[in-house]
Design a protein around this motif. Sequence first.
Motif, PDB file in Angstrom:
ATOM      1  N   ASN A  50       0.956  -1.351   0.053  1.00  0.00           N
ATOM      2  CA  ASN A  50      -0.080  -0.143   0.077  1.00  0.00           C
ATOM      3  C   ASN A  50       0.958   1.150   0.084  1.00  0.00           C
ATOM      4  N   ILE A  51       0.817   2.175  -0.906  1.00  0.00           N
ATOM      5  CA  ILE A  51       1.751   3.076  -1.114  1.00  0.00           C
ATOM      6  C   ILE A  51       1.563   4.154   0.002  1.00  0.00           C
ATOM      7  N   THR A  52       0.447   4.258   0.940  1.00  0.00           N
ATOM      8  CA  THR A  52       0.504   5.084   2.185  1.00  0.00           C
ATOM      9  C   THR A  52       1.390   4.412   3.217  1.00  0.00           C
ATOM     10  N   GLU A  53       1.448   3.439   3.222  1.00  0.00           N
ATOM     11  CA  GLU A  53       2.658   2.643   4.187  1.00  0.00           C
ATOM     12  C   GLU A  53       3.878   3.118   3.915  1.00  0.00           C
ATOM     13  N   ASN A  54       4.456   3.344   2.685  1.00  0.00           N
ATOM     14  CA  ASN A  54       5.549   3.811   2.277  1.00  0.00           C
ATOM     15  C   ASN A  54       5.501   5.367   2.492  1.00  0.00           C
ATOM     16  N   CYS A  55       4.409   5.961   2.224  1.00  0.00           N
ATOM     17  CA  CYS A  55       4.632   7.343   2.357  1.00  0.00           C
ATOM     18  C   CYS A  55       4.517   7.873   3.850  1.00  0.00           C
ATOM     19  N   ILE A  56       3.848   7.188   4.537  1.00  0.00           N
ATOM     20  CA  ILE A  56       3.511   7.553   6.153  1.00  0.00           C
ATOM     21  C   ILE A  56       3.967   6.532   7.134  1.00  0.00           C
ATOM     22  N   ASP A  57       3.198   5.321   7.216  1.00  0.00           N
ATOM     23  CA  ASP A  57       3.599   4.467   8.305  1.00  0.00           C
ATOM     24  C   ASP A  57       4.948   4.126   8.705  1.00  0.00           C
ATOM     25  N   ARG A  58       5.869   3.974   7.488  1.00  0.00           N
ATOM     26  CA  ARG A  58       7.135   3.623   7.772  1.00  0.00           C
ATOM     27  C   ARG A  58       8.173   4.535   8.473  1.00  0.00           C
ATOM     28  N   HIS A  59       7.431   5.955   8.380  1.00  0.00           N
ATOM     29  CA  HIS A  59       8.184   6.710   8.963  1.00  0.00           C
ATOM     30  C   HIS A  59       7.934   7.295  10.416  1.00  0.00           C
ATOM     31  N   LEU A  60       7.136   6.452  11.041  1.00  0.00           N
ATOM     32  CA  LEU A  60       6.434   6.870  12.197  1.00  0.00           C
ATOM     33  C   LEU A  60       7.490   6.751  13.299  1.00  0.00           C
ATOM     34  N   TYR A  61       8.349   5.620  13.345  1.00  0.00           N
ATOM     35  CA  TYR A  61       9.172   5.351  14.560  1.00  0.00           C
ATOM     36  C   TYR A  61      10.290   6.316  14.442  1.00  0.00           C
ATOM     37  N   THR A  62      10.842   6.643  13.161  1.00  0.00           N
ATOM     38  CA  THR A  62      11.886   7.351  13.032  1.00  0.00           C
ATOM     39  C   THR A  62      11.929   8.931  12.667  1.00  0.00           C
ATOM     40  N   ARG A  63      10.544   9.189  12.094  1.00  0.00           N
ATOM     41  CA  ARG A  63      10.366  10.743  11.767  1.00  0.00           C
ATOM     42  C   ARG A  63       8.838  10.818  12.251  1.00  0.00           C
ATOM     43  N   GLY A  64       8.338  10.517  13.161  1.00  0.00           N
ATOM     44  CA  GLY A  64       6.998  10.641  13.729  1.00  0.00           C
ATOM     45  C   GLY A  64       6.952  12.123  14.063  1.00  0.00           C
ATOM     46  N   ASP A  65       7.607  12.816  14.705  1.00  0.00           N
ATOM     47  CA  ASP A  65       7.558  14.065  14.906  1.00  0.00           C
ATOM     48  C   ASP A  65       8.257  15.078  13.978  1.00  0.00           C
ATOM     49  N   LYS A  66       8.489  14.751  13.044  1.00  0.00           N
ATOM     50  CA  LYS A  66       9.039  15.611  12.022  1.00  0.00           C
ATOM     51  C   LYS A  66       8.007  16.163  11.175  1.00  0.00           C
ATOM     52  N   THR A  67       7.880  17.137  10.476  1.00  0.00           N
ATOM     53  CA  THR A  67       6.863  17.850   9.866  1.00  0.00           C
ATOM     54  C   THR A  67       6.973  17.174   8.423  1.00  0.00           C
ATOM     55  N   ALA A  68       5.837  16.757   8.104  1.00  0.00           N
ATOM     56  CA  ALA A  68       5.610  16.098   6.925  1.00  0.00           C
ATOM     57  C   ALA A  68       5.151  17.383   6.007  1.00  0.00           C
ATOM     58  N   ILE A  69       3.867  17.965   6.376  1.00  0.00           N
ATOM     59  CA  ILE A  69       3.580  19.142   5.438  1.00  0.00           C
ATOM     60  C   ILE A  69       3.381  20.392   6.096  1.00  0.00           C
ATOM     61  N   ILE A  70       3.947  21.405   5.507  1.00  0.00           N
ATOM     62  CA  ILE A  70       3.612  22.800   5.832  1.00  0.00           C
ATOM     63  C   ILE A  70       2.652  23.435   4.986  1.00  0.00           C
ATOM     64  N   PHE A  71       1.336  23.637   5.731  1.00  0.00           N
ATOM     65  CA  PHE A  71       0.375  24.228   4.945  1.00  0.00           C
ATOM     66  C   PHE A  71       0.550  25.948   5.076  1.00  0.00           C
ATOM     67  N   GLU A  72       0.980  26.555   4.050  1.00  0.00           N
ATOM     68  CA  GLU A  72       0.932  27.868   3.968  1.00  0.00           C
ATOM     69  C   GLU A  72      -0.328  28.568   3.360  1.00  0.00           C
ATOM     70  N   PRO A  73      -1.210  29.414   4.233  1.00  0.00           N
ATOM     71  CA  PRO A  73      -2.499  29.853   3.627  1.00  0.00           C
ATOM     72  C   PRO A  73      -2.586  30.820   2.655  1.00  0.00           C
TER      73      PRO A  73
END
Length: 637
Positions: free
Chosen positions: A63-86
């Motif tokens: 599943n592509i979202t496991e590669n985009c999100i889940d596998r980063h949770l242990y090493t990068r869980g608190d890292k910013t994935a998306i910065i939304f600039e309004p």
Amino acid sequence: MSNYHIKHLEEYYQVYRKSVRNPEVFWEEIAEEHFLWRKKWDTVLSWDFSKPEVKWFEGAQLNITENCIDRHLYTRGDKTAIIFEPNNPKEEALHITYKQLHERVCKFANVLKQQGVSKGDRVCVYLPMIPELAIAVLACARIGAIHSVVFAGFSSSALATRINDASCKMVITSDGSFRGAKTIDLKGIVDEALKECECVDTVLVVNRINSDIHMESGRDKWLAPLLEKASGNFKPEIMNAEDPLFILYTSGSTGKPKGMVHTTAGYMVYTAYTFKNVFQYREQDVYWCTADIGWITGHSYIVYGPLCNGATTVMFEGVPSYPEFDRFWEIVEKHKVNQFYTAPTAIRALAKEGVTHLEKHDLSSLKVLGTVGEPINEEAWHWYDDNVGKRKAPIVDTWWQTETGGIMITPIAFATPTKPTYATLPFIGIQPALICENGKEIKGNQVDGRLCIKFPWPSMARTIWGNHERYRDTYFSAYKNMYFTGDGALRDEVGYYRITGRVDDVIIVSGHNLGTAPIEDAINEHPAVAESAIVGVPHDVKGNALFGFVTLKETGEGRNQDNLRKEINQLITEQIGPIAKLDTIQFTNGLPKTRSGKIMRRILRKIASNDVSNLGDISTLLNPEVVEEIIKSVQFK
């Protein structure tokens, strides 16, 4: 394995040679070492361009979202994935960590399931550039639904065409959107479109602008209350490698839009690999692509490519001119952006405003600059290099298409020496060929021809939704066993490629093949010229004559137009030769453009030929009003 991150030119050549000598082994190593698979593939590649049929990593499950999100949770869980600039700089930017993204995507996935969407269903996403757009896309991928994002600037009829073509079961939209000083009634556009669509059961509505809208009973539902009740866990649907991930429509030059189908595994591997290398992304970098997720650039290089690499990616809701023309540079300074990827149209528009806007901001964080969407002309390239990158940030001038899924010809930052107006070298694994009029491949350097690709790459579109025959006819019928890009290109003495424009923008004048891009480059070097577009019109003697539409900078607007015409033709004569001089030069206030910034030469060609009876649907243009202005101003000899 060093193949995943190429750092210098010698390494590029080594890896490139490996990738074309033994593609299956090369891509297998990349796929195996850098991604999460639920089941390994049986076959790396099977292909036949005559059908055409291409399959990568067949038999694999993921599943592509496991590669985009889940596998980063242990090493990068608190890292910013998306910065939304309004859109409004006074509204606070939003930082979404990988953990928060995981929870929001799972909640959205649960809502989709509760609303009756399941694997294989099509979901139309018609949203502004707000976090819910990226989250909706990922939620669809998590449950195995096929997302079809439609840029939220398209008209109701364009939207209806796309919803009906893919038989979408659901539309995800918002009450409206902010665009500069304006608000746009997106829900009203959806309501209008759905009068023509019987396939849609449900409309989910994000509240973005707090407007008073009509909610159709039984069909329309506010998203927020549904998300509040939903669980923050969702076990991803296991997909086969060749299951469709999304449909994305690209305008056909004739007929209805083409729904390009991209599949899961190959697309993931290629977009992640190109992102990492082209932009030389490092762990702490902040990357910003200014495109909209409604385009392939946004799919591949705002969402999937960056997130697969655990990157921090910026999503910008607004426009470069609001509230002032320094908005891009303000954002670069504010978020300390390291890689900046935008379109030549935007660069030219900002260059027209001068450097005072740049000088207000600290741009020293920038390491890599990129361009996408069309070939960048030399004057804009130098302005970008001198003023934005201060000659320290290499410009990656990327050539690719909706159909290719990922970047195909490009410099690799810090590895490939750049050359203005040249996309330079094929990316790893890409095998370009230049083909002459009689269909034979042209070998050697200092040649030009039609640009084809002679071997499959992982992220190529597999078909046109519901019309495989059109896919074959459009891309594989012109030249045997080749994918035809529709573009012309030249290859210089060292093997660098320069895209000369769509082949239908190669004009034959008195037996000479003239690409429009070099002529436009010459015109755009005139200090009074902001932008130009060349088309061919039938001519009794020459076969075709050249007709130029030229937009002036403010400094040129008071000038004597006859003198300007002479100066422009003199520049063309000096740079290309008298054969390329324009028969007609029409000064305009603007040029008709698609929402992604491409100049619609098809429309200009009809106007120049005095054939304005059927210009097709111009409502989807960025600036449809400019068409009428040009028609009124053209003087026919």
